[in-house]
Scaffold this active site. Structure first.
Site, short mmCIF file in Angstrom:
data_model
loop_
_atom_site.label_atom_id
_atom_site.label_comp_id
_atom_site.label_asym_id
_atom_site.label_seq_id
_atom_site.Cartn_x
_atom_site.Cartn_y
_atom_site.Cartn_z
N ASP A 224 21.71 27.77 -2.68
CA ASP A 224 21.90 27.14 -1.37
C ASP A 224 22.04 28.25 -0.33
OD1 ASP A 224 22.90 25.29 0.79
OD2 ASP A 224 22.94 23.87 -0.87
N HIS A 247 18.95 29.73 0.56
CA HIS A 247 18.46 28.98 1.72
C HIS A 247 18.67 29.72 3.02
CE1 HIS A 247 18.78 24.85 -0.56
NE2 HIS A 247 18.00 25.73 -1.16
#
Length: 410
Positions: A224, A247
């Site tokens: 993430d 991310h």
């Protein structure tokens, strides 16, 4: 790409060299968890010895250190509570602290594994935190949403002041790896985060409702955001972070939860960062909702992108997994984004749109400044594409200079 990989490798090896922490000498009272009955065999529950060592160290009127020697120590959920008698308390880890298998499977809400709460003048240093999140990740991949526990964050600094977290290696956290929550004056440096690229919700460092927080020299590989900035944050400094997979570095998401409080983020500097194969680079994201708030005074400078999906992106219609529905997706965000600067962003985009500003119709982005942004379109093959990178821009106002792909609306 070679430069970004070399820098990531350098940071990882640097952090690995810092994992061994000898027993402190000349730093006040030392409370070894082994003396309280902890066993470094990876199987014996050491929760009570850890808590007892902390209680004695926290009561000490002089500087005190809880020491975790080499070995593998099984630790259940533990909250180390202050305030302490001394404002110089250390938690020094020379070994590995291991979470129980499936420790967050006792409910569906998010929790914390290791928490330091209401402590002033704390240093957490060295060692490895192994969250053993594999089982929970597998459940989330196989079961419908809501059928698995949310998980637990590995290390949380809560309601604390003047805290340093340094040289810590966090692996396989069920949820976020390091969380700074409602705290002031926190420095996170030389931290390494490791989790698979497909591990869900495993943000590397998450900052929430805090002020005067600094992150330096972090190497983060996760599933993430490498660093995520939630609402209620101000005066943040993030520098020398190597990210990938992951991310990217994200402000937000903001505006999802309705309520009275205004969601605000201001005065954030992100400087000298490297992104390798990440889905995003420098990102600001808000939900398309009426929730009020703002993001302002943000500087992104000196960033290197290597095969990044969205090197520069503002997304004010954020809706992961397509769960908002067509109408909700088109709502105008109530979060106002202003005074955001991008300076010295270079490298390659894995998608044709290297710069994307999708701002709110009712609250257009303003004061966006881009300078010396030079991004090429590399494509999935890793080869430079003749078509070149492009930009996309809606509802944004500002200036651009020295760009290879200047947005049409600036």
């Amino acid at each position: 790409m070679a430069m970004a990989k070399a820098m990531l490798s350098l940071l990882v090896h640097l952090h690995a060299a810092l994992l061994f922490v000898p027993e402190p000498a000349g730093a006040g009272a030392v409370y070894s968890v082994v003396r309280y009955g902890a066993r470094g065999d990876g199987a014996s529950d050491s929760t009570r010895p850890f808590l007892r060592a902390w209680a004695d160290a926290c009561r000490s009127p002089r500087p005190a250190t809880v020491y975790v020697p080499p070995g593998r120590y099984l630790l259940g959920r533990a909250t180390f509570v202050g305030p302490c008698s001394s404002r110089a308390v250390a938690f020094s880890i020379a070994g590995t602290v291991v979470a129980p298998a499936g420790y967050a499977w006792d409910g569906a809400t998010a929790g914390q594994w290791i928490t330091f709460e209401s402590v002033v003048g704390l240093t957490v240093s060295g060692g490895t935190l192994d969250g053993r999140g594999d089982a929970l990740w597998a459940c989330k991949k196989q079961q419908p949403r809501g059928h698995c526990p949310t998980g637990a964050s590995s290390l949380t600094i809560s309601n604390a002041r003047n805290v340093v977290v340094e040289g810590v290696r966090s692996v396989s956290s069920e949820l976020f790896h390091v969380v700074v929550l409602q705290s002031r004056g926190v420095t996170v440096r030389r931290v390494t985060v490791e989790a698979p690229a497909d591990s869900p919700n495993t943000d590397g460092i998450h900052i929430h409702k805090s002020t005067n927080v600094a992150v330096y020299d972090a190497a983060i590989r996760t599933g993430d955001d490498c660093v995520s900035v939630g609402p209620g944050n101000s005066n943040l400094w993030i520098e020398r972070v190597a990210c990938g997979p992951g991310h990217g570095i994200s402000i937000g998401s903001l505006g999802k939860q309705q309520g009275m409080a205004v969601e605000a983020v201001q005065n954030v500097t992100v400087k000298t960062t490297w992104f390798t194969g990440t889905t995003n680079g420098l990102r600001i994201k808000t939900w398309g909702s009426s929730k009020r708030g703002y993001v302002r005074g943000v500087t992104f400078s000196d960033s290197t992108m290597a095969g990044v999906g969205n090197p520069i992106i503002i997304d004010q219609h954020y809706c992961p997994d397509g769960g908002c529905g067509g109408g909700a997706r088109q709502q105008s965000s109530g979060i106002k984004i202003s005074e955001v600067e991008y300076d010295g962003v270079r490298g390659s985009s894995a998608t044709p749109v290297a710069v994307s500003f999708d701002c709110s119709r009712s609250n257009p982005c303003s004061g966006i400044r881009l300078r010396d942004v030079r991004l090429t379109y590399q494509g999935k093959s890793g080869r430079l594409q003749a078509a070149g990178a492009v930009s996309s821009c809606r509802n944004a106002q500002g200036t651009a200079s020295g760009l290879v792909v200047p947005p049409s609306c600036l």
